[in-house]
Motif scaffolding. Structure first.
Motif, mmCIF file in Angstrom:
data_model
loop_
_atom_site.group_PDB
_atom_site.id
_atom_site.type_symbol
_atom_site.label_atom_id
_atom_site.label_comp_id
_atom_site.label_asym_id
_atom_site.label_seq_id
_atom_site.Cartn_x
_atom_site.Cartn_y
_atom_site.Cartn_z
ATOM 1 N N VAL A 298 1.572 11.679 2.343
ATOM 2 C CA VAL A 298 2.069 10.385 1.883
ATOM 3 C C VAL A 298 1.758 10.198 0.396
ATOM 4 O O VAL A 298 2.613 9.744 -0.383
ATOM 5 N N ARG A 299 0.560 10.567 -0.019
ATOM 6 C CA ARG A 299 0.207 10.459 -1.444
ATOM 7 C C ARG A 299 1.104 11.369 -2.284
ATOM 8 O O ARG A 299 1.548 11.001 -3.372
ATOM 9 N N ALA A 300 1.377 12.570 -1.768
ATOM 10 C CA ALA A 300 2.223 13.499 -2.507
ATOM 11 C C ALA A 300 3.642 12.944 -2.649
ATOM 12 O O ALA A 300 4.267 13.055 -3.714
ATOM 13 N N LEU A 301 4.155 12.337 -1.598
ATOM 14 C CA LEU A 301 5.480 11.719 -1.665
ATOM 15 C C LEU A 301 5.488 10.572 -2.669
ATOM 16 O O LEU A 301 6.441 10.411 -3.438
ATOM 17 N N ALA A 302 4.429 9.776 -2.660
ATOM 18 C CA ALA A 302 4.348 8.662 -3.613
ATOM 19 C C ALA A 302 4.361 9.163 -5.052
ATOM 20 O O ALA A 302 4.991 8.557 -5.930
ATOM 21 N N ARG A 303 3.687 10.279 -5.304
ATOM 22 C CA ARG A 303 3.692 10.832 -6.660
ATOM 23 C C ARG A 303 5.066 11.381 -7.023
ATOM 24 O O ARG A 303 5.502 11.247 -8.174
ATOM 25 N N GLU A 304 5.755 11.991 -6.071
ATOM 26 C CA GLU A 304 7.099 12.501 -6.344
ATOM 27 C C GLU A 304 8.042 11.359 -6.732
ATOM 28 O O GLU A 304 8.874 11.512 -7.628
ATOM 29 N N GLY B 268 0.821 -1.198 0.000
ATOM 30 C CA GLY B 268 0.000 0.000 0.000
ATOM 31 C C GLY B 268 0.859 1.252 0.000
ATOM 32 O O GLY B 268 2.079 1.204 0.180
ATOM 33 N N VAL B 269 0.216 2.393 -0.158
ATOM 34 C CA VAL B 269 0.969 3.628 -0.332
ATOM 35 C C VAL B 269 1.764 3.999 0.913
ATOM 36 O O VAL B 269 2.897 4.489 0.814
ATOM 37 N N ASP B 270 1.224 3.771 2.110
ATOM 38 C CA ASP B 270 1.934 4.153 3.332
ATOM 39 C C ASP B 270 3.239 3.382 3.494
ATOM 40 O O ASP B 270 4.307 3.976 3.694
ATOM 41 N N SER B 271 3.156 2.053 3.433
ATOM 42 C CA SER B 271 4.363 1.258 3.640
ATOM 43 C C SER B 271 5.336 1.406 2.480
ATOM 44 O O SER B 271 6.559 1.324 2.667
ATOM 45 N N SER B 272 4.819 1.665 1.276
ATOM 46 C CA SER B 272 5.699 1.850 0.122
ATOM 47 C C SER B 272 6.477 3.156 0.227
ATOM 48 O O SER B 272 7.680 3.214 -0.072
ATOM 49 N N VAL B 273 5.801 4.217 0.644
ATOM 50 C CA VAL B 273 6.485 5.497 0.839
ATOM 51 C C VAL B 273 7.503 5.387 1.966
ATOM 52 O O VAL B 273 8.636 5.882 1.859
#
Length: 311
Positions: free
Chosen positions: A192-198, A60-65
């Motif tokens: 967290v979503r913003a970091l994932a997009r970066e 998921g996005v949290d653990s991936s970031v």
């Protein structure tokens, strides 16, 4: 027809993996500040710099970031992804997690958990998540940390989750001295979503995917058979073209939650007929659509909020 509507979940699972994540990219403020805060927490925990960091990982996005930020801080060779493997993990989520790990360029270690042997977990109280996380972190302590020279373990709780009453897994993390650097850095879900997009992570726009046990009403026992039925039924809903779903298990009844803006998909007679057949084949007798649409934490929050009103 089903093939006329591509879904985000299907696209995420099937499109080619993008190029490996560049961990050294410049991050805009305040994301840079969050990354530096996470790096400081991890480096402080490592103390003399020895050993690896284990990241409790789901794809998921949290653990991936978190994994990306940890690897950015200490290097890929010192970062290990720990993926819990049990009947409560949907097969599609396992496949996606492995794909995201490939993009991150990080090694995955499967941690077999046995929460269905824990009667407190099976009883399915509002604290079920605590017993699940306690089992995961116990298995990491006992069988993984020494074998892989883990100096510290971290997991992806964010600041918004820290404030939610339906996230008792945080207590287990603290009891096992598992770090939660995103929350300590004040990183919200939006951050967290913003970091994932970066980082251009494939999980950047992935819908939240709680474990399969969350589909079973509290007080009703969690069983491997119910988890399998939910897993297969949700696969059918996603294959029918919906972007996200929950299939709530009410005995013989499957209560399907999908985004309300996608209700029109069910008007196609062939799609509806095929979906009903597939959900019944998963083990249900009756198939219903929840007119409220998809709801996060529907079972747990309804109980907790009811208790708060009585108090």
């Amino acid at each position: 027809m089903w093939g006329e509507h591509s879904t985000l979940n299907r696209a995420l699972r099937t499109r080619p993996v993008e190029s490996a994540v560049d961990l050294s990219i410049d991050l805009p403020e305040p994301l840079h500040t969050i990354a530096e805060h996470v790096a400081s927490e991890i480096r402080s925990a490592l103390k003399n710099g020895g050993g690896r960091v284990g990241v409790a990982y789901s794809g998921g996005v949290d653990s991936s970031v978190l994994a990306a930020l940890v690897a950015r801080a200490v290097g890929r060779d010192h970062t290990l992804l720990l993926l819990g493997e049990s009947a409560s993990l949907a097969r599609r989520e396992h496949a996606f997690a492995m794909r995201q790990a490939t993009q991150l360029g990080l090694r995955v270690v499967m941690v077999e958990t046995h929460e269905l042997n824990d009667q407190d977990y099976v009883a399915n109280s509002v604290n079920r998540c605590y017993f699940c996380k306690d089992e995961l972190f116990t298995r990491i302590d006992e069988s993984v940390a020494r074998r892989h020279q883990l100096a510290v373990v971290a997991y992806g709780e964010n600041a918004d989750d820290s404030r939610r009453p339906d996230r008792p897994g945080g207590r287990a993390a603290r009891e096992h001295r598992v770090l939660y650097p995103l929350a300590l850095a004040g990183a919200t879900k939006s951050d967290v979503r913003a970091l994932a997009r970066e980082f251009n992570l494939v999980s950047a726009n992935k819908p939240a995917a709680p474990c399969l046990a969350s589909r079973i009403p509290h007080g009703e026992p969690v069983t491997a058979e119910k988890l399998r039925a939910v897993d297969e039924a949700e696969d059918a809903v996603l294959q029918a073209g919906f972007s996200d779903c929950r299939v709530r298990h009410h005995g013989a009844i499957a209560r399907i939650e999908v985004p309300s803006e996608e209700f029109e998909l069910i008007l196609d007679e062939t799609r509806r007929h095929d979906l009903i057949a597939a959900v019944k084949a998963a083990g249900f007798t009756h198939v219903t659509l929840d007119m409220n649409g998809i709801q996060s934490g529907a079972f747990t929050l309804s109980i907790l909020n009811s208790g708060a009103r009585r108090g």
